[in-house]
Design a protein around this motif. Structure first.
Motif, PDB file in Angstrom:
ATOM      1  N   HIS A  51       0.842  -1.204   0.000  1.00 44.14           N
ATOM      2  CA  HIS A  51       0.000   0.000   0.000  1.00 44.14           C
ATOM      3  C   HIS A  51       0.880   1.258   0.000  1.00 44.14           C
ATOM      4  O   HIS A  51       0.605   2.212  -0.735  1.00 44.14           O
ATOM      5  CB  HIS A  51      -0.926  -0.020   1.212  1.00 44.14           C
ATOM      6  CG  HIS A  51      -1.849   1.136   1.302  1.00 44.14           C
ATOM      7  ND1 HIS A  51      -2.872   1.342   0.408  1.00 44.14           N
ATOM      8  CD2 HIS A  51      -1.898   2.176   2.163  1.00 44.14           C
ATOM      9  CE1 HIS A  51      -3.513   2.451   0.719  1.00 44.14           C
ATOM     10  NE2 HIS A  51      -2.938   2.984   1.794  1.00 44.14           N
ATOM     11  N   ARG A  52       1.950   1.239   0.801  1.00 45.68           N
ATOM     12  CA  ARG A  52       2.865   2.389   0.858  1.00 45.68           C
ATOM     13  C   ARG A  52       3.566   2.577  -0.493  1.00 45.68           C
ATOM     14  O   ARG A  52       3.708   3.698  -0.977  1.00 45.68           O
ATOM     15  CB  ARG A  52       3.891   2.170   1.974  1.00 45.68           C
ATOM     16  CG  ARG A  52       4.668   3.399   2.315  1.00 45.68           C
ATOM     17  CD  ARG A  52       5.615   3.162   3.490  1.00 45.68           C
ATOM     18  NE  ARG A  52       4.879   2.869   4.700  1.00 45.68           N
ATOM     19  CZ  ARG A  52       5.064   1.773   5.445  1.00 45.68           C
ATOM     20  NH1 ARG A  52       5.974   0.900   5.127  1.00 45.68           N
ATOM     21  NH2 ARG A  52       4.354   1.581   6.534  1.00 45.68           N
ATOM     22  N   ASP A  94       2.433   1.667  -3.449  1.00 39.63           N
ATOM     23  CA  ASP A  94       1.433   2.161  -4.406  1.00 39.63           C
ATOM     24  C   ASP A  94       1.192   3.657  -4.223  1.00 39.63           C
ATOM     25  O   ASP A  94       1.104   4.401  -5.202  1.00 39.63           O
ATOM     26  CB  ASP A  94       0.111   1.393  -4.255  1.00 39.63           C
ATOM     27  CG  ASP A  94       0.211  -0.049  -4.697  1.00 39.63           C
ATOM     28  OD1 ASP A  94       1.191  -0.399  -5.384  1.00 39.63           O
ATOM     29  OD2 ASP A  94      -0.690  -0.836  -4.327  1.00 39.63           O
ATOM     30  N   ASN A  95       1.094   4.106  -2.976  1.00 41.17           N
ATOM     31  CA  ASN A  95       0.907   5.533  -2.715  1.00 41.17           C
ATOM     32  C   ASN A  95       2.104   6.347  -3.192  1.00 41.17           C
ATOM     33  O   ASN A  95       1.937   7.442  -3.742  1.00 41.17           O
ATOM     34  CB  ASN A  95       0.667   5.788  -1.226  1.00 41.17           C
ATOM     35  CG  ASN A  95      -0.755   5.517  -0.825  1.00 41.17           C
ATOM     36  OD1 ASN A  95      -1.654   5.498  -1.653  1.00 41.17           O
ATOM     37  ND2 ASN A  95      -0.969   5.292   0.454  1.00 41.17           N
ATOM     38  N   GLN A 106       2.017   6.823  -6.909  1.00 39.59           N
ATOM     39  CA  GLN A 106       1.004   7.796  -7.331  1.00 39.59           C
ATOM     40  C   GLN A 106       1.388   9.227  -6.975  1.00 39.59           C
ATOM     41  O   GLN A 106       0.681  10.167  -7.322  1.00 39.59           O
ATOM     42  CB  GLN A 106      -0.345   7.461  -6.693  1.00 39.59           C
ATOM     43  CG  GLN A 106      -0.936   6.176  -7.181  1.00 39.59           C
ATOM     44  CD  GLN A 106      -2.196   5.801  -6.414  1.00 39.59           C
ATOM     45  OE1 GLN A 106      -2.642   6.522  -5.532  1.00 39.59           O
ATOM     46  NE2 GLN A 106      -2.771   4.665  -6.765  1.00 39.59           N
ATOM     47  N   GLY A 107       2.493   9.394  -6.241  1.00 40.37           N
ATOM     48  CA  GLY A 107       2.943  10.731  -5.876  1.00 40.37           C
ATOM     49  C   GLY A 107       2.365  11.254  -4.578  1.00 40.37           C
ATOM     50  O   GLY A 107       2.459  12.443  -4.289  1.00 40.37           O
ATOM     51  N   ASN A 108       1.771  10.381  -3.781  1.00 38.22           N
ATOM     52  CA  ASN A 108       1.216  10.784  -2.493  1.00 38.22           C
ATOM     53  C   ASN A 108       2.307  10.835  -1.420  1.00 38.22           C
ATOM     54  O   ASN A 108       3.361  10.233  -1.568  1.00 38.22           O
ATOM     55  CB  ASN A 108       0.127   9.806  -2.045  1.00 38.22           C
ATOM     56  CG  ASN A 108      -1.031   9.767  -3.009  1.00 38.22           C
ATOM     57  OD1 ASN A 108      -1.305  10.740  -3.700  1.00 38.22           O
ATOM     58  ND2 ASN A 108      -1.709   8.636  -3.067  1.00 38.22           N
ATOM     59  N   VAL A 109       2.027  11.511  -0.331  1.00 41.12           N
ATOM     60  CA  VAL A 109       2.947  11.567   0.805  1.00 41.12           C
ATOM     61  C   VAL A 109       2.847  10.242   1.560  1.00 41.12           C
ATOM     62  O   VAL A 109       1.754   9.756   1.835  1.00 41.12           O
ATOM     63  CB  VAL A 109       2.596  12.746   1.739  1.00 41.12           C
ATOM     64  CG1 VAL A 109       3.452  12.725   2.986  1.00 41.12           C
ATOM     65  CG2 VAL A 109       2.759  14.066   1.005  1.00 41.12           C
ATOM     66  N   ILE A 110       4.007   9.656   1.880  1.00 44.74           N
ATOM     67  CA  ILE A 110       4.046   8.401   2.630  1.00 44.74           C
ATOM     68  C   ILE A 110       4.884   8.591   3.887  1.00 44.74           C
ATOM     69  O   ILE A 110       5.691   9.522   3.971  1.00 44.74           O
ATOM     70  CB  ILE A 110       4.617   7.243   1.782  1.00 44.74           C
ATOM     71  CG1 ILE A 110       6.042   7.546   1.333  1.00 44.74           C
ATOM     72  CG2 ILE A 110       3.723   6.934   0.607  1.00 44.74           C
ATOM     73  CD1 ILE A 110       6.761   6.376   0.704  1.00 44.74           C
ATOM     74  N   GLY A 169       7.351  12.935   0.407  1.00 47.16           N
ATOM     75  CA  GLY A 169       6.408  13.320  -0.633  1.00 47.16           C
ATOM     76  C   GLY A 169       7.158  13.671  -1.901  1.00 47.16           C
ATOM     77  O   GLY A 169       8.382  13.598  -1.956  1.00 47.16           O
ATOM     78  N   HIS A 204      12.416   4.135  -1.171  1.00 41.85           N
ATOM     79  CA  HIS A 204      11.708   5.398  -0.922  1.00 41.85           C
ATOM     80  C   HIS A 204      12.644   6.436  -0.309  1.00 41.85           C
ATOM     81  O   HIS A 204      12.652   7.597  -0.720  1.00 41.85           O
ATOM     82  CB  HIS A 204      10.517   5.185   0.010  1.00 41.85           C
ATOM     83  CG  HIS A 204       9.536   4.164  -0.470  1.00 41.85           C
ATOM     84  ND1 HIS A 204       8.929   4.228  -1.706  1.00 41.85           N
ATOM     85  CD2 HIS A 204       9.059   3.058   0.132  1.00 41.85           C
ATOM     86  CE1 HIS A 204       8.116   3.201  -1.843  1.00 41.85           C
ATOM     87  NE2 HIS A 204       8.180   2.477  -0.747  1.00 41.85           N
TER      88      HIS A 204
END
Length: 131
Positions: free
Chosen positions: A24-25, A27-28, A31-35, A58, A123
């Motif tokens: 899930h992390r 995938d986020n 997509q360019g989301n903040v993790i 991010g 990441h």
């Protein structure tokens, strides 16, 4: 025998949940989301204490989010840049997970060590290259 079956089922469930959270992390992040990547930080201002927390990563940001009171006053130093990767020494493995990877960084305040598990390493390295 019943206890053994219970431990195996609990271990399998825990592994499944961990893999799901890591996926899930990832995938986020794609997509360019903040993790928030769980890690341990060794900051030069705290004389070698290991601080548990998360790296908030991010597309344009990277920050430290502490999980303890000691780390609450700490922020990432300016000019943080990766200089190496290594496994923990035997002495360090007593305080951090021995299977983790240590990212050695230099900064305006001195040497900063970031301990992260191998499945989350990409990441952190990507964020350090951007910053």
């Amino acid at each position: 025998m019943i206890e053994l079956v219970g431990f195996v089922v609990a271990g399998g469930l825990a592994a499944w949940l961990l893999r799901r959270k890591v996926k899930h992390r990832a995938d986020n992040a794609a997509q360019g989301n903040v993790i928030k990547v769980p890690c341990i930080l060794r900051h030069p201002s705290l004389e070698g204490r290991w601080l548990r927390g998360r790296m908030v990563i991010g597309p344009t940001t990277m920050a430290w989010e502490a999980r303890t009171r000691a780390g609450a006053a700490v922020s990432l130093p300016a000019g943080l840049r990766q200089v190496g990767l290594r496994s923990p020494s035997l002495r360090e493995a007593m305080k951090v997970n021995g299977r983790s990877t240590i990212v050695e960084c230099t900064s305006s305040e001195g040497v900063v060590l970031i301990v992260v598990m191998p499945n989350e390493l990409k990441h952190v390295l990507t964020a350090l290259k951007r910053g």
